[in-house]
Design a protein around this motif. Structure first.
Motif, PDB file in Angstrom:
ATOM      1  N   MET A   1       0.845  -1.187   0.000  1.00 36.80           N
ATOM      2  CA  MET A   1       0.000   0.000   0.000  1.00 36.80           C
ATOM      3  C   MET A   1       0.889   1.250   0.000  1.00 36.80           C
ATOM      4  O   MET A   1       1.876   1.306   0.712  1.00 36.80           O
ATOM      5  N   MET A   2       0.533   2.219  -0.820  1.00 39.31           N
ATOM      6  CA  MET A   2       1.378   3.411  -0.906  1.00 39.31           C
ATOM      7  C   MET A   2       1.185   4.312   0.309  1.00 39.31           C
ATOM      8  O   MET A   2       0.118   4.330   0.907  1.00 39.31           O
ATOM      9  N   ASN A   3       2.241   5.036   0.646  1.00 42.79           N
ATOM     10  CA  ASN A   3       2.159   5.901   1.810  1.00 42.79           C
ATOM     11  C   ASN A   3       1.401   7.191   1.482  1.00 42.79           C
ATOM     12  O   ASN A   3       1.070   7.460   0.328  1.00 42.79           O
ATOM     13  N   LEU A   4       1.150   7.965   2.499  1.00 42.19           N
ATOM     14  CA  LEU A   4       0.339   9.171   2.363  1.00 42.19           C
ATOM     15  C   LEU A   4       0.956  10.189   1.404  1.00 42.19           C
ATOM     16  O   LEU A   4       0.256  10.798   0.596  1.00 42.19           O
ATOM     17  N   LEU A   5       2.278  10.376   1.474  1.00 41.43           N
ATOM     18  CA  LEU A   5       2.926  11.346   0.587  1.00 41.43           C
ATOM     19  C   LEU A   5       2.798  10.925  -0.874  1.00 41.43           C
ATOM     20  O   LEU A   5       2.581  11.766  -1.750  1.00 41.43           O
ATOM     21  N   GLN A   6       2.888   9.620  -1.139  1.00 43.62           N
ATOM     22  CA  GLN A   6       2.686   9.128  -2.504  1.00 43.62           C
ATOM     23  C   GLN A   6       1.244   9.375  -2.953  1.00 43.62           C
ATOM     24  O   GLN A   6       0.992   9.736  -4.098  1.00 43.62           O
ATOM     25  N   GLN A   7       0.294   9.170  -2.042  1.00 45.39           N
ATOM     26  CA  GLN A   7      -1.114   9.400  -2.368  1.00 45.39           C
ATOM     27  C   GLN A   7      -1.358  10.869  -2.702  1.00 45.39           C
ATOM     28  O   GLN A   7      -2.105  11.183  -3.634  1.00 45.39           O
ATOM     29  N   ILE A   8      -0.747  11.785  -1.934  1.00 44.43           N
ATOM     30  CA  ILE A   8      -0.894  13.220  -2.190  1.00 44.43           C
ATOM     31  C   ILE A   8      -0.361  13.552  -3.581  1.00 44.43           C
ATOM     32  O   ILE A   8      -1.039  14.218  -4.371  1.00 44.43           O
ATOM     33  N   LYS A   9       0.831  13.069  -3.891  1.00 44.04           N
ATOM     34  CA  LYS A   9       1.422  13.352  -5.199  1.00 44.04           C
ATOM     35  C   LYS A   9       0.588  12.748  -6.321  1.00 44.04           C
ATOM     36  O   LYS A   9       0.313  13.409  -7.333  1.00 44.04           O
ATOM     37  N   ASN A  10       0.145  11.496  -6.164  1.00 40.93           N
ATOM     38  CA  ASN A  10      -0.670  10.847  -7.194  1.00 40.93           C
ATOM     39  C   ASN A  10      -1.984  11.581  -7.420  1.00 40.93           C
ATOM     40  O   ASN A  10      -2.448  11.717  -8.550  1.00 40.93           O
ATOM     41  N   ARG A  11      -2.602  12.047  -6.344  1.00 42.84           N
ATOM     42  CA  ARG A  11      -3.861  12.796  -6.468  1.00 42.84           C
ATOM     43  C   ARG A  11      -3.615  14.113  -7.204  1.00 42.84           C
ATOM     44  O   ARG A  11      -4.391  14.508  -8.070  1.00 42.84           O
ATOM     45  N   ARG A  12      -2.531  14.805  -6.854  1.00 44.93           N
ATOM     46  CA  ARG A  12      -2.196  16.059  -7.533  1.00 44.93           C
ATOM     47  C   ARG A  12      -2.009  15.812  -9.025  1.00 44.93           C
ATOM     48  O   ARG A  12      -2.541  16.551  -9.865  1.00 44.93           O
ATOM     49  N   LEU A  13      -1.270  14.762  -9.371  1.00 42.97           N
ATOM     50  CA  LEU A  13      -1.038  14.446 -10.779  1.00 42.97           C
ATOM     51  C   LEU A  13      -2.336  14.047 -11.489  1.00 42.97           C
ATOM     52  O   LEU A  13      -2.554  14.418 -12.642  1.00 42.97           O
ATOM     53  N   ALA A  14      -3.201  13.319 -10.794  1.00 46.94           N
ATOM     54  CA  ALA A  14      -4.488  12.926 -11.378  1.00 46.94           C
ATOM     55  C   ALA A  14      -5.350  14.145 -11.704  1.00 46.94           C
ATOM     56  O   ALA A  14      -6.113  14.139 -12.667  1.00 46.94           O
ATOM     57  N   LEU A  15      -5.202  15.197 -10.903  1.00 48.68           N
ATOM     58  CA  LEU A  15      -5.947  16.435 -11.139  1.00 48.68           C
ATOM     59  C   LEU A  15      -5.215  17.357 -12.119  1.00 48.68           C
ATOM     60  O   LEU A  15      -5.652  18.474 -12.374  1.00 48.68           O
ATOM     61  N   LYS A  16      -4.072  16.867 -12.637  1.00 47.16           N
ATOM     62  CA  LYS A  16      -3.262  17.628 -13.591  1.00 47.16           C
ATOM     63  C   LYS A  16      -2.799  18.969 -13.020  1.00 47.16           C
ATOM     64  O   LYS A  16      -2.784  19.985 -13.703  1.00 47.16           O
ATOM     65  N   LEU A  17      -2.443  18.942 -11.741  1.00 47.60           N
ATOM     66  CA  LEU A  17      -1.925  20.128 -11.070  1.00 47.60           C
ATOM     67  C   LEU A  17      -0.412  20.022 -10.972  1.00 47.60           C
ATOM     68  O   LEU A  17       0.125  18.952 -10.667  1.00 47.60           O
ATOM     69  N   LYS A  18       0.274  21.127 -11.234  1.00 50.64           N
ATOM     70  CA  LYS A  18       1.724  21.171 -11.068  1.00 50.64           C
ATOM     71  C   LYS A  18       2.029  21.441  -9.602  1.00 50.64           C
ATOM     72  O   LYS A  18       1.244  22.056  -8.885  1.00 50.64           O
ATOM     73  N   GLN A  19       3.208  21.004  -9.196  1.00 54.04           N
ATOM     74  CA  GLN A  19       3.610  21.187  -7.799  1.00 54.04           C
ATOM     75  C   GLN A  19       3.585  22.667  -7.415  1.00 54.04           C
ATOM     76  O   GLN A  19       3.163  23.018  -6.321  1.00 54.04           O
ATOM     77  N   ASN A  20       3.982  23.551  -8.338  1.00 55.60           N
ATOM     78  CA  ASN A  20       4.023  24.978  -8.005  1.00 55.60           C
ATOM     79  C   ASN A  20       2.640  25.630  -7.994  1.00 55.60           C
ATOM     80  O   ASN A  20       2.515  26.795  -7.641  1.00 55.60           O
ATOM     81  N   GLU A  21       1.585  24.907  -8.371  1.00 57.10           N
ATOM     82  CA  GLU A  21       0.220  25.432  -8.279  1.00 57.10           C
ATOM     83  C   GLU A  21      -0.395  25.181  -6.901  1.00 57.10           C
ATOM     84  O   GLU A  21      -1.329  25.871  -6.505  1.00 57.10           O
ATOM     85  N   MET A  22       0.121  24.201  -6.190  1.00 54.78           N
ATOM     86  CA  MET A  22      -0.468  23.827  -4.906  1.00 54.78           C
ATOM     87  C   MET A  22      -0.382  24.917  -3.845  1.00 54.78           C
ATOM     88  O   MET A  22      -1.362  25.140  -3.126  1.00 54.78           O
ATOM     89  N   PRO A  23       0.745  25.626  -3.708  1.00 55.09           N
ATOM     90  CA  PRO A  23       0.797  26.651  -2.657  1.00 55.09           C
ATOM     91  C   PRO A  23      -0.320  27.695  -2.777  1.00 55.09           C
ATOM     92  O   PRO A  23      -0.894  28.100  -1.769  1.00 55.09           O
ATOM     93  N   MET A  24      -0.662  28.098  -3.993  1.00 58.43           N
ATOM     94  CA  MET A  24      -1.754  29.063  -4.167  1.00 58.43           C
ATOM     95  C   MET A  24      -3.090  28.462  -3.742  1.00 58.43           C
ATOM     96  O   MET A  24      -3.938  29.143  -3.195  1.00 58.43           O
ATOM     97  N   ARG A  25      -3.268  27.176  -4.012  1.00 57.61           N
ATOM     98  CA  ARG A  25      -4.533  26.505  -3.680  1.00 57.61           C
ATOM     99  C   ARG A  25      -4.712  26.314  -2.183  1.00 57.61           C
ATOM    100  O   ARG A  25      -5.832  26.273  -1.695  1.00 57.61           O
ATOM    101  N   ILE A  26      -3.590  26.168  -1.447  1.00 59.75           N
ATOM    102  CA  ILE A  26      -3.717  25.817  -0.031  1.00 59.75           C
ATOM    103  C   ILE A  26      -3.120  26.838   0.921  1.00 59.75           C
ATOM    104  O   ILE A  26      -3.273  26.707   2.128  1.00 59.75           O
TER     105      ILE A  26
END
Length: 117
Positions: A1-26
Motif C-alpha cells: 500500500m502506498m504511503n500518504l505522501l505518494q497518495q498526495i502526489k498521485n492525487r495532484r497528478l491525477a488532477l493535472k496540477l503542477k507542484q508549483n500550483e499547490m501553494p496558491m490553492r492551499i
C-alpha cells in the motif's frame, strides 16, 4: 500500500496540477509544499488544507473496512458511465451507483453515540 505522501502526489497528478500550483490553492509557501511532498511530516491542519486543495478529504478507515473502501476506489473511475448505459437498474442498484460509499463506514449498531444513546 502506498504511503500518504505518494497518495498526495498521485492525487495532484491525477488532477493535472503542477507542484508549483499547490501553494496558491492551499496557502503555504512553495518551498514548504515541495518539502512536504518529498519527505514531509505534515501537521493535521496542513494535511486538511492539502486534502481540500486536492478536492479530497482526510479520513480514518477502520482496518476491517479497508478492502471494501479500496475496491470502491478502484472501481470508481471505471464505472462512472454505468448508470447511463443501463437505466433499468433496480432501486437498490441505482442507490449504490449514486452513492457507492452508502453504508460502507457506518457502525452496525446504528446511530448510537459513544455513551450508547
Amino acid at each position: 500500500m502506498m504511503n500518504l505522501l505518494q497518495q498526495i502526489k498521485n492525487r495532484r497528478l491525477a488532477l493535472k496540477l503542477k507542484q508549483n500550483e499547490m501553494p496558491m490553492r492551499i496557502g503555504i509557501s512553495r518551498q514548504q509544499y515541495q518539502r512536504l511532498e518529498a519527505k514531509g511530516n505534515p501537521r493535521l491542519d496542513t494535511l486538511e488544507l492539502i486534502a481540500k486543495g486536492l478536492n479530497s478529504d482526510v479520513m480514518l478507515i477502520p482496518k476491517e473496512k479497508l478492502n471494501a473502501v479500496l475496491a470502491v476506489l478502484e472501481s470508481d473511475g471505471n464505472n462512472t458511465s454505468l448508470p447511463h448505459k443501463q437505466p433499468d437498474h433496480s432501486d437498490e442498484q441505482k442507490q449504490l451507483s449514486d452513492d457507492p460509499w452508502k453504508g460502507l463506514l457506518e457502525d452496525k449498531d446504528g446511530d448510537e453515540d459513544d455513551n450508547g444513546n
